[in-house]
Write a protein that holds these residues in place. Structure first.
Motif, PDB file in Angstrom:
ATOM      1  N   LEU A  75      41.419  49.231  43.357  1.00  0.00           N
ATOM      2  CA  LEU A  75      40.288  48.730  42.569  1.00  0.00           C
ATOM      3  C   LEU A  75      40.819  48.231  41.242  1.00  0.00           C
ATOM      4  O   LEU A  75      41.546  48.959  40.548  1.00  0.00           O
ATOM      5  N   LEU A  76      40.487  46.998  40.894  1.00  0.00           N
ATOM      6  CA  LEU A  76      40.872  46.426  39.609  1.00  0.00           C
ATOM      7  C   LEU A  76      39.607  45.996  38.884  1.00  0.00           C
ATOM      8  O   LEU A  76      38.910  45.085  39.332  1.00  0.00           O
ATOM      9  N   GLY A  77      39.300  46.680  37.782  1.00  0.00           N
ATOM     10  CA  GLY A  77      38.164  46.318  36.945  1.00  0.00           C
ATOM     11  C   GLY A  77      38.655  45.524  35.753  1.00  0.00           C
ATOM     12  O   GLY A  77      39.599  45.939  35.079  1.00  0.00           O
ATOM     13  N   ILE A  78      38.026  44.391  35.489  1.00  0.00           N
ATOM     14  CA  ILE A  78      38.431  43.519  34.386  1.00  0.00           C
ATOM     15  C   ILE A  78      37.261  43.339  33.435  1.00  0.00           C
ATOM     16  O   ILE A  78      36.168  42.974  33.850  1.00  0.00           O
ATOM     17  N   CYS A  79      37.493  43.618  32.151  1.00  0.00           N
ATOM     18  CA  CYS A  79      36.514  43.474  31.081  1.00  0.00           C
ATOM     19  C   CYS A  79      35.240  44.260  31.414  1.00  0.00           C
ATOM     20  O   CYS A  79      35.242  45.478  31.382  1.00  0.00           O
ATOM     21  N   GLN A  80      34.142  43.590  31.756  1.00  0.00           N
ATOM     22  CA  GLN A  80      32.927  44.314  32.121  1.00  0.00           C
ATOM     23  C   GLN A  80      33.172  45.230  33.316  1.00  0.00           C
ATOM     24  O   GLN A  80      32.595  46.303  33.418  1.00  0.00           O
ATOM     25  N   GLY A  81      34.055  44.828  34.206  1.00  0.00           N
ATOM     26  CA  GLY A  81      34.406  45.666  35.348  1.00  0.00           C
ATOM     27  C   GLY A  81      35.013  46.994  34.916  1.00  0.00           C
ATOM     28  O   GLY A  81      34.729  48.040  35.501  1.00  0.00           O
ATOM     29  N   MET A  82      35.862  46.965  33.885  1.00  0.00           N
ATOM     30  CA  MET A  82      36.418  48.210  33.353  1.00  0.00           C
ATOM     31  C   MET A  82      35.332  49.053  32.711  1.00  0.00           C
ATOM     32  O   MET A  82      35.285  50.272  32.888  1.00  0.00           O
ATOM     33  N   GLN A  83      34.433  48.422  31.968  1.00  0.00           N
ATOM     34  CA  GLN A  83      33.338  49.154  31.336  1.00  0.00           C
ATOM     35  C   GLN A  83      32.455  49.805  32.399  1.00  0.00           C
ATOM     36  O   GLN A  83      32.023  50.944  32.236  1.00  0.00           O
ATOM     37  N   SER A  84      32.220  49.109  33.497  1.00  0.00           N
ATOM     38  CA  SER A  84      31.428  49.673  34.593  1.00  0.00           C
ATOM     39  C   SER A  84      32.119  50.889  35.191  1.00  0.00           C
ATOM     40  O   SER A  84      31.470  51.887  35.523  1.00  0.00           O
ATOM     41  N   MET A  85      33.441  50.815  35.335  1.00  0.00           N
ATOM     42  CA  MET A  85      34.188  51.972  35.837  1.00  0.00           C
ATOM     43  C   MET A  85      34.025  53.160  34.891  1.00  0.00           C
ATOM     44  O   MET A  85      33.791  54.285  35.319  1.00  0.00           O
ATOM     45  N   ALA A  86      34.144  52.912  33.591  1.00  0.00           N
ATOM     46  CA  ALA A  86      34.024  53.990  32.605  1.00  0.00           C
ATOM     47  C   ALA A  86      32.620  54.586  32.590  1.00  0.00           C
ATOM     48  O   ALA A  86      32.453  55.789  32.357  1.00  0.00           O
ATOM     49  N   MET A  87      31.609  53.770  32.848  1.00  0.00           N
ATOM     50  CA  MET A  87      30.227  54.252  32.825  1.00  0.00           C
ATOM     51  C   MET A  87      29.794  54.868  34.158  1.00  0.00           C
ATOM     52  O   MET A  87      28.704  55.420  34.253  1.00  0.00           O
ATOM     53  N   GLN A 165      40.399  46.228  29.831  1.00  0.00           N
ATOM     54  CA  GLN A 165      39.369  45.590  29.013  1.00  0.00           C
ATOM     55  C   GLN A 165      39.641  44.106  28.795  1.00  0.00           C
ATOM     56  O   GLN A 165      38.737  43.331  28.512  1.00  0.00           O
ATOM     57  N   TRP A 166      40.871  43.690  28.947  1.00  0.00           N
ATOM     58  CA  TRP A 166      41.239  42.285  28.709  1.00  0.00           C
ATOM     59  C   TRP A 166      41.152  41.485  30.004  1.00  0.00           C
ATOM     60  O   TRP A 166      40.691  41.972  31.028  1.00  0.00           O
ATOM     61  N   HIS A 167      41.600  40.218  29.958  1.00  0.00           N
ATOM     62  CA  HIS A 167      41.511  39.309  31.108  1.00  0.00           C
ATOM     63  C   HIS A 167      42.903  38.873  31.559  1.00  0.00           C
ATOM     64  O   HIS A 167      43.363  37.790  31.210  1.00  0.00           O
TER      65      HIS A 167
END
Length: 191
Positions: A75-87, A165-167
């Motif tokens: 799973l790779l979360g990028i920007c909003q994707g990382m924030q979604s993982m954290a939430m 958090q970055w792109h």
């Protein structure tokens, strides 16, 4: 084939931002499929998931995170994707941050899977976000900027369930971005 589900946040709207994710995945041997609420059955074909950037957490974020965790998928979360993982599995709210939109800065990595992938405890990144997370329940915080903004989360029980958090897809010429995508694709089992 190493098929990658890419979250289509705009659900069939013409989104030119998707091309960066799709091109980065293809560059390192993956076959991307845009996933939205209308074609979730396609997930069965996919060996990895990319949660894309965007303006808000969408309804599919939690579903895709849960799917990746349950099926032990990269799973790779990028920007909003990382924030979604954290939430994920929290009532965590995003907090405004002023000095991280359209800039570049360093990220400092803790002992983590991403530090092993990068091979260093510091990397230079682009930044396009105006909100940040303060904590994470399911995923460990693995990197921050010098001003304390969370920049990386990861599942320490999986070799590649990482949110940044970055792109990196927009810095694909960077050696560190290439390392992230190469390792993500490498971890995907062939379907």
């Amino acid at each position: 084939m190493k098929i990658v589900a890419v979250l289509d946040r705009y659900e069939n709207a013409k989104n030119t931002e998707d091309k960066y994710y799709l091109e980065a995945i293809k560059k390192f041997g993956g076959v991307p499929i845009l996933i939205n609420e209308y074609n979730l059955e396609m997930l069965e074909l996919c060996g990895g998931i990319v949660l894309t950037g965007g303006d808000n957490k969408g309804k599919l974020d939690d579903y895709l995170i849960s799917y990746a965790l349950k099926n032990n998928l990269p799973l790779l979360g990028i920007c909003q994707g990382m924030q979604s993982m954290a939430m994920y599995e929290t009532n965590n709210k995003l907090v405004d941050v002023d000095n991280h939109y359209k800039c570049e800065h360093h990220v400092y990595l803790e002992e983590s899977n991403i530090k092993k992938i990068i091979g260093n405890d510091k990397l230079f990144v682009n930044s396009f976000h105006h909100q940040q997370i303060k904590f994470s329940k399911v995923f460990k915080i693995a990197g921050k900027s010098s001003d304390g903004v969370v920049e990386v989360v990861e599942n320490t029980l999986h070799p590649f369930q990482i949110g940044v958090q970055w792109h990196p897809e927009r810095m694909i010429e960077s050696n560190n971005s290439q390392k992230i995508f190469k390792e993500f694709i490498r971890q995907i089992k062939t379907k």
